[in-house]
Write a protein that holds these residues in place. Structure first.
Motif, mmCIF file in Angstrom:
data_model
loop_
_atom_site.group_PDB
_atom_site.id
_atom_site.type_symbol
_atom_site.label_atom_id
_atom_site.label_comp_id
_atom_site.label_asym_id
_atom_site.label_seq_id
_atom_site.Cartn_x
_atom_site.Cartn_y
_atom_site.Cartn_z
ATOM 1 N N ARG A 1 0.827 -1.205 0.000
ATOM 2 C CA ARG A 1 0.000 0.000 0.000
ATOM 3 C C ARG A 1 0.862 1.256 0.000
ATOM 4 O O ARG A 1 0.651 2.174 -0.797
ATOM 5 C CB ARG A 1 -0.934 -0.012 1.213
ATOM 6 C CG ARG A 1 -1.853 1.195 1.279
ATOM 7 C CD ARG A 1 -2.649 1.271 2.553
ATOM 8 N NE ARG A 1 -1.743 1.509 3.678
ATOM 9 C CZ ARG A 1 -1.568 0.686 4.716
ATOM 10 N NH1 ARG A 1 -2.240 -0.432 4.785
ATOM 11 N NH2 ARG A 1 -0.734 0.973 5.687
ATOM 12 N N GLU A 2 1.860 1.301 0.873
ATOM 13 C CA GLU A 2 2.707 2.479 0.967
ATOM 14 C C GLU A 2 3.592 2.636 -0.269
ATOM 15 O O GLU A 2 3.841 3.740 -0.723
ATOM 16 C CB GLU A 2 3.571 2.418 2.232
ATOM 17 C CG GLU A 2 2.781 2.510 3.518
ATOM 18 C CD GLU A 2 1.988 3.796 3.668
ATOM 19 O OE1 GLU A 2 2.403 4.842 3.128
ATOM 20 O OE2 GLU A 2 0.935 3.757 4.331
ATOM 21 N N SER B 1 2.868 1.706 -3.338
ATOM 22 C CA SER B 1 2.066 2.230 -4.460
ATOM 23 C C SER B 1 1.817 3.724 -4.292
ATOM 24 O O SER B 1 1.793 4.469 -5.281
ATOM 25 C CB SER B 1 0.757 1.465 -4.590
ATOM 26 O OG SER B 1 -0.055 1.661 -3.465
ATOM 27 N N ASP B 2 1.661 4.197 -3.058
ATOM 28 C CA ASP B 2 1.485 5.623 -2.821
ATOM 29 C C ASP B 2 2.773 6.388 -3.113
ATOM 30 O O ASP B 2 2.736 7.484 -3.688
ATOM 31 C CB ASP B 2 1.038 5.850 -1.376
ATOM 32 C CG ASP B 2 0.623 7.277 -1.126
ATOM 33 O OD1 ASP B 2 -0.129 7.834 -1.957
ATOM 34 O OD2 ASP B 2 1.055 7.849 -0.108
ATOM 35 N N ARG C 1 3.353 6.871 -6.883
ATOM 36 C CA ARG C 1 2.564 7.934 -7.492
ATOM 37 C C ARG C 1 3.188 9.304 -7.307
ATOM 38 O O ARG C 1 2.957 10.208 -8.109
ATOM 39 C CB ARG C 1 1.146 7.936 -6.912
ATOM 40 C CG ARG C 1 0.243 6.959 -7.578
ATOM 41 C CD ARG C 1 -1.192 7.120 -7.125
ATOM 42 N NE ARG C 1 -1.530 5.889 -6.408
ATOM 43 C CZ ARG C 1 -1.961 5.808 -5.157
ATOM 44 N NH1 ARG C 1 -2.168 6.895 -4.463
ATOM 45 N NH2 ARG C 1 -2.218 4.660 -4.593
ATOM 46 N N SER C 2 3.974 9.470 -6.247
ATOM 47 C CA SER C 2 4.537 10.782 -5.958
ATOM 48 C C SER C 2 5.925 10.998 -6.572
ATOM 49 O O SER C 2 6.458 12.097 -6.464
ATOM 50 C CB SER C 2 4.627 10.986 -4.441
ATOM 51 O OG SER C 2 5.568 10.092 -3.879
ATOM 52 N N ARG D 1 7.182 6.186 6.894
ATOM 53 C CA ARG D 1 5.756 5.831 6.958
ATOM 54 C C ARG D 1 5.481 4.602 7.807
ATOM 55 O O ARG D 1 4.475 4.546 8.507
ATOM 56 C CB ARG D 1 5.212 5.603 5.551
ATOM 57 C CG ARG D 1 5.242 6.854 4.712
ATOM 58 C CD ARG D 1 4.790 6.570 3.323
ATOM 59 N NE ARG D 1 4.912 7.738 2.476
ATOM 60 C CZ ARG D 1 4.141 7.976 1.449
ATOM 61 N NH1 ARG D 1 3.205 7.125 1.112
ATOM 62 N NH2 ARG D 1 4.313 9.059 0.729
#
Length: 113
Positions: free
Chosen positions: A15-16, A18-19, A22-23, A81
């Motif tokens: 999850r982290e 993939s985030d 994106r950035s 994170r």
């Protein structure tokens, strides 16, 4: 480490990651990218990430080059994170499963017509 904790940690990393993807501002990492599969070692020493792109295998290979060069930044962001005792070393692999499944879906739609 129990299997429940290992799978939960794997999902958190996915999850982290993939985030974070994106950035990223790398021009090689463009288009619709997806993490198909994530193989996290039980001792968190290594993590193999399978990347697929909607634009095809060549775009996925280009994204893998960009992600490999940004592995240090990704590891740093993941550390901020998720508070893990040990962070894995990432290796990215290009995969064409999204494009392959889109081709299969297109063929099935053609058969229905």
């Amino acid at each position: 480490m129990g299997s429940y904790r290992a799978s939960r940690t794997e999902e958190d990393v996915k999850r982290e990651l993939s985030d974070i993807m994106r950035s990223l501002k790398d021009p090689r990492i463009t288009g619709l990218l997806s993490i198909v599969k994530l193989d996290l070692a039980k001792d968190l020493s290594s993590c193999k990430v399978y990347i697929s792109s909607m634009d095809g295998l060549e775009a996925a290979k280009s994204a893998v080059k960009g992600l490999t060069s940004a592995a240090g930044f990704i590891k740093h962001e993941l550390n901020s994170r998720l508070k893990l005792r040990r962070l894995p070393e990432f290796s990215f692999v290009a995969d064409d499963s999204i494009a392959h499944s889109a081709d299969i879906a297109r063929m099935l739609n053609d058969l229905q017509k």
